[in-house]
Design a protein around this motif. Structure first.
Motif, PDB file in Angstrom:
ATOM      1  N   THR A 110       0.826  -1.206   0.000  1.00  0.00           N
ATOM      2  CA  THR A 110       0.000   0.000   0.000  1.00  0.00           C
ATOM      3  C   THR A 110       0.862   1.259   0.000  1.00  0.00           C
ATOM      4  OG1 THR A 110      -1.702  -1.199   1.241  1.00  0.00           O
ATOM      5  CG2 THR A 110      -1.845   1.198   1.211  1.00  0.00           C
ATOM      6  N   LEU A 111       1.913   1.254   0.796  1.00  0.00           N
ATOM      7  CA  LEU A 111       2.818   2.406   0.832  1.00  0.00           C
ATOM      8  C   LEU A 111       3.517   2.607  -0.507  1.00  0.00           C
ATOM      9  CD1 LEU A 111       4.402   1.935   4.358  1.00  0.00           C
ATOM     10  CD2 LEU A 111       2.789   3.706   3.665  1.00  0.00           C
ATOM     11  N   ASP A 112       3.963   1.514  -1.120  1.00  0.00           N
ATOM     12  CA  ASP A 112       4.613   1.622  -2.431  1.00  0.00           C
ATOM     13  C   ASP A 112       3.644   2.168  -3.481  1.00  0.00           C
ATOM     14  OD1 ASP A 112       7.017   0.691  -1.464  1.00  0.00           O
ATOM     15  OD2 ASP A 112       6.586  -1.408  -1.945  1.00  0.00           O
ATOM     16  N   TYR A 113       2.383   1.718  -3.407  1.00  0.00           N
ATOM     17  CA  TYR A 113       1.379   2.196  -4.368  1.00  0.00           C
ATOM     18  C   TYR A 113       1.124   3.691  -4.169  1.00  0.00           C
ATOM     19  CZ  TYR A 113      -3.058   2.627  -6.841  1.00  0.00           C
ATOM     20  OH  TYR A 113      -4.071   3.020  -7.682  1.00  0.00           O
ATOM     21  N   SER A 114       1.006   4.141  -2.910  1.00  0.00           N
ATOM     22  CA  SER A 114       0.802   5.566  -2.626  1.00  0.00           C
ATOM     23  C   SER A 114       1.983   6.399  -3.117  1.00  0.00           C
ATOM     24  CB  SER A 114       0.602   5.773  -1.128  1.00  0.00           C
ATOM     25  OG  SER A 114      -0.538   5.062  -0.665  1.00  0.00           O
ATOM     26  N   TYR A 115       3.183   5.897  -2.914  1.00  0.00           N
ATOM     27  CA  TYR A 115       4.374   6.614  -3.378  1.00  0.00           C
ATOM     28  C   TYR A 115       4.392   6.716  -4.897  1.00  0.00           C
ATOM     29  CZ  TYR A 115       9.303   7.666  -4.166  1.00  0.00           C
ATOM     30  OH  TYR A 115      10.478   8.232  -4.591  1.00  0.00           O
ATOM     31  N   GLN A 116       3.970   5.645  -5.571  1.00  0.00           N
ATOM     32  CA  GLN A 116       3.915   5.667  -7.031  1.00  0.00           C
ATOM     33  C   GLN A 116       2.910   6.706  -7.526  1.00  0.00           C
ATOM     34  OE1 GLN A 116       5.905   3.993  -9.054  1.00  0.00           O
ATOM     35  NE2 GLN A 116       4.958   4.879 -10.871  1.00  0.00           N
ATOM     36  N   LYS A 117       1.764   6.799  -6.845  1.00  0.00           N
ATOM     37  CA  LYS A 117       0.763   7.801  -7.226  1.00  0.00           C
ATOM     38  C   LYS A 117       1.295   9.220  -7.014  1.00  0.00           C
ATOM     39  CE  LYS A 117      -2.621   5.365  -8.730  1.00  0.00           C
ATOM     40  NZ  LYS A 117      -3.067   5.504 -10.151  1.00  0.00           N
ATOM     41  N   GLN A 118       2.021   9.456  -5.958  1.00  0.00           N
ATOM     42  CA  GLN A 118       2.596  10.772  -5.721  1.00  0.00           C
ATOM     43  C   GLN A 118       3.644  11.127  -6.783  1.00  0.00           C
ATOM     44  OE1 GLN A 118       4.006  11.317  -1.729  1.00  0.00           O
ATOM     45  NE2 GLN A 118       2.096  10.608  -0.811  1.00  0.00           N
ATOM     46  N   LEU A 119       4.409  10.135  -7.187  1.00  0.00           N
ATOM     47  CA  LEU A 119       5.374  10.379  -8.261  1.00  0.00           C
ATOM     48  C   LEU A 119       4.663  10.733  -9.571  1.00  0.00           C
ATOM     49  CD1 LEU A 119       8.055   7.582  -7.718  1.00  0.00           C
ATOM     50  CD2 LEU A 119       8.259  10.021  -7.217  1.00  0.00           C
ATOM     51  N   GLU A 120       3.545  10.057  -9.846  1.00  0.00           N
ATOM     52  CA  GLU A 120       2.785  10.376 -11.056  1.00  0.00           C
ATOM     53  C   GLU A 120       2.231  11.801 -10.983  1.00  0.00           C
ATOM     54  OE1 GLU A 120      -0.179   7.398 -11.448  1.00  0.00           O
ATOM     55  OE2 GLU A 120       1.242   5.779 -11.903  1.00  0.00           O
ATOM     56  N   LEU A 121       1.737  12.208  -9.808  1.00  0.00           N
ATOM     57  CA  LEU A 121       1.231  13.572  -9.650  1.00  0.00           C
ATOM     58  C   LEU A 121       2.357  14.590  -9.819  1.00  0.00           C
ATOM     59  CD1 LEU A 121      -1.035  15.526  -8.922  1.00  0.00           C
ATOM     60  CD2 LEU A 121      -0.512  15.130  -6.508  1.00  0.00           C
ATOM     61  N   LEU A 122       3.505  14.307  -9.255  1.00  0.00           N
ATOM     62  CA  LEU A 122       4.647  15.203  -9.409  1.00  0.00           C
ATOM     63  C   LEU A 122       5.060  15.320 -10.873  1.00  0.00           C
ATOM     64  CD1 LEU A 122       6.881  16.925  -8.130  1.00  0.00           C
ATOM     65  CD2 LEU A 122       8.207  14.821  -7.802  1.00  0.00           C
ATOM     66  N   GLN A 123       4.991  14.212 -11.593  1.00  0.00           N
ATOM     67  CA  GLN A 123       5.330  14.246 -13.011  1.00  0.00           C
ATOM     68  C   GLN A 123       4.344  15.108 -13.795  1.00  0.00           C
ATOM     69  OE1 GLN A 123       8.062  12.951 -14.151  1.00  0.00           O
ATOM     70  NE2 GLN A 123       7.726  13.426 -16.300  1.00  0.00           N
ATOM     71  N   LYS A 124       3.063  15.052 -13.430  1.00  0.00           N
ATOM     72  CA  LYS A 124       2.061  15.885 -14.100  1.00  0.00           C
ATOM     73  C   LYS A 124       2.315  17.366 -13.825  1.00  0.00           C
ATOM     74  CE  LYS A 124      -1.662  12.478 -14.147  1.00  0.00           C
ATOM     75  NZ  LYS A 124      -3.030  12.137 -13.645  1.00  0.00           N
ATOM     76  N   VAL A 125       2.658  17.686 -12.587  1.00  0.00           N
ATOM     77  CA  VAL A 125       2.945  19.084 -12.252  1.00  0.00           C
ATOM     78  C   VAL A 125       4.163  19.584 -13.029  1.00  0.00           C
ATOM     79  CG1 VAL A 125       3.628  20.638 -10.385  1.00  0.00           C
ATOM     80  CG2 VAL A 125       1.882  18.903  -9.972  1.00  0.00           C
ATOM     81  N   ARG A 126       5.191  18.769 -13.113  1.00  0.00           N
ATOM     82  CA  ARG A 126       6.378  19.166 -13.874  1.00  0.00           C
ATOM     83  C   ARG A 126       6.044  19.341 -15.352  1.00  0.00           C
ATOM     84  NH1 ARG A 126      10.940  15.053 -11.310  1.00  0.00           N
ATOM     85  NH2 ARG A 126      11.261  16.205  -9.353  1.00  0.00           N
ATOM     86  N   LYS A 152       7.582  17.004  -0.302  1.00  0.00           N
ATOM     87  CA  LYS A 152       6.645  16.084   0.356  1.00  0.00           C
ATOM     88  C   LYS A 152       6.859  14.648  -0.107  1.00  0.00           C
ATOM     89  CE  LYS A 152       2.931  19.412   1.249  1.00  0.00           C
ATOM     90  NZ  LYS A 152       1.504  19.761   0.999  1.00  0.00           N
ATOM     91  N   VAL A 153       7.122  14.478  -1.389  1.00  0.00           N
ATOM     92  CA  VAL A 153       7.360  13.125  -1.914  1.00  0.00           C
ATOM     93  C   VAL A 153       8.629  12.534  -1.321  1.00  0.00           C
ATOM     94  CG1 VAL A 153       7.914  11.819  -4.007  1.00  0.00           C
ATOM     95  CG2 VAL A 153       6.065  13.501  -4.042  1.00  0.00           C
ATOM     96  N   ASP A 154       9.672  13.347  -1.220  1.00  0.00           N
ATOM     97  CA  ASP A 154      10.922  12.864  -0.615  1.00  0.00           C
ATOM     98  C   ASP A 154      10.720  12.485   0.849  1.00  0.00           C
ATOM     99  OD1 ASP A 154      12.168  13.302  -3.020  1.00  0.00           O
ATOM    100  OD2 ASP A 154      12.964  15.268  -2.458  1.00  0.00           O
ATOM    101  N   ALA A 155       9.974  13.318   1.591  1.00  0.00           N
ATOM    102  CA  ALA A 155       9.705  13.011   2.998  1.00  0.00           C
ATOM    103  C   ALA A 155       8.861  11.748   3.128  1.00  0.00           C
ATOM    104  CB  ALA A 155       8.999  14.187   3.664  1.00  0.00           C
TER     105      ALA A 155
END
Length: 257
Positions: free
Chosen positions: A25-41, A125-128
């Motif tokens: 679950t934690l890995d999945y949440s981290y993956q979703k945050q990375l996808e959101l960060l990629q969209k923002v970039r 936030k993603v790094d933390a």
């Protein structure tokens, strides 16, 4: 129907709880945050691209405006006031477009700065979250291993429970076989069962073994008596042999009678 629905949801929730792995679950949440960060970039890159395009258009319009101004000045120098007026009119229209593009450029520049700041905050936030995720995963793995070790030592785990049951069954079968072997030996010795191997003793051999065993007991008894009376073990042995000879002679006379 409400009760059935509640029971179904409760059982489904319990099944999902057993199937859920917090690490996944934690890995999945981290993956979703990375996808959101990629969209923002990607959004920052798109805004920056639009801003750069406006800058190119502004440079082009400003170049055209400068050119019209020079043409109007030359026409006025040549006495062509009409051409100079037309050049200045076109320059004025271009200046209006330049003003509009500058306003759009400022707006895009502000949006780009906001998105850049948002991307930086999201990256922090993603790094933390990644650091905390790895800490939680390591703690969960250690707790899971410690629990399994404790269950193994205490014997309450499923694997050790099966092993314990197998050992208990083996011990029960071993005890049963030992008891059966002892019972068969006793029955063979008493004559209740026949020895099919042909190695069984007859009545005379059995009687001789019994007498021999009794003699050994009598000799040991005489030796102990002699030790208590202060005699030597050799005298007790000779006395025991004499008593045995007398018992044998008496038994022989009794057999003749």
């Amino acid at each position: 129907m409400k009760r059935m629905g509640m029971i179904f949801r409760a059982k489904a929730n319990k099944a999902l709880d057993r199937a859920e792995d917090p690490r996944e679950t934690l890995d999945y949440s981290y993956q979703k945050q990375l996808e959101l960060l990629q969209k923002v970039r990607r959004g920052v890159a798109d805004v920056a691209t639009s801003r750069k395009r406006l800058e190119l258009q502004l440079n082009q319009l400003q170049g055209q405006s400068t050119k019209l101004e020079d043409q109007g000045r030359k026409a006025l120098a040549l006495g062509r006031e009409d051409l100079a007026r037309e050049a200045l009119s076109r320059r004025a229209a271009l200046q209006q477009q330049v003003t509009d593009l500058e306003t759009q450029h400022q707006t895009l520049q502000g949006e780009e700065e906001k998105l850049t700041l948002a991307a930086q905050r999201l990256q922090a936030k993603v790094d933390a979250f990644r650091t905390r995720k790895e800490t939680i995963k390591a703690t969960y793995t250690a707790a899971q291993a410690q629990t399994r070790i404790g269950e193994a030592f205490s014997g309450i785990s499923e694997e050790m429970g099966d092993v314990g049951m197998a050992i208990q069954r083996a011990e029960d079968k071993t005890a049963q076989l030992q008891a059966r072997a002892g019972a068969i030996d006793e029955l063979l010795a008493s004559g209740a069962l026949d020895d099919q191997s042909g190695m069984a003793k007859d009545d005379i051999a059995a009687e001789l073994d019994r007498i021999s065993g009794g003699t050994d007991v009598e000799l040991e008894l005489q030796r102990m008596k002699a030790e208590l009376a202060g005699g030597s073990p050799r005298q007790a042995l000779e006395s025991g042999q004499q008593d045995e000879s007398q018992q044998s002679q008496g038994q022989h006379k009794f057999d003749k009678q």
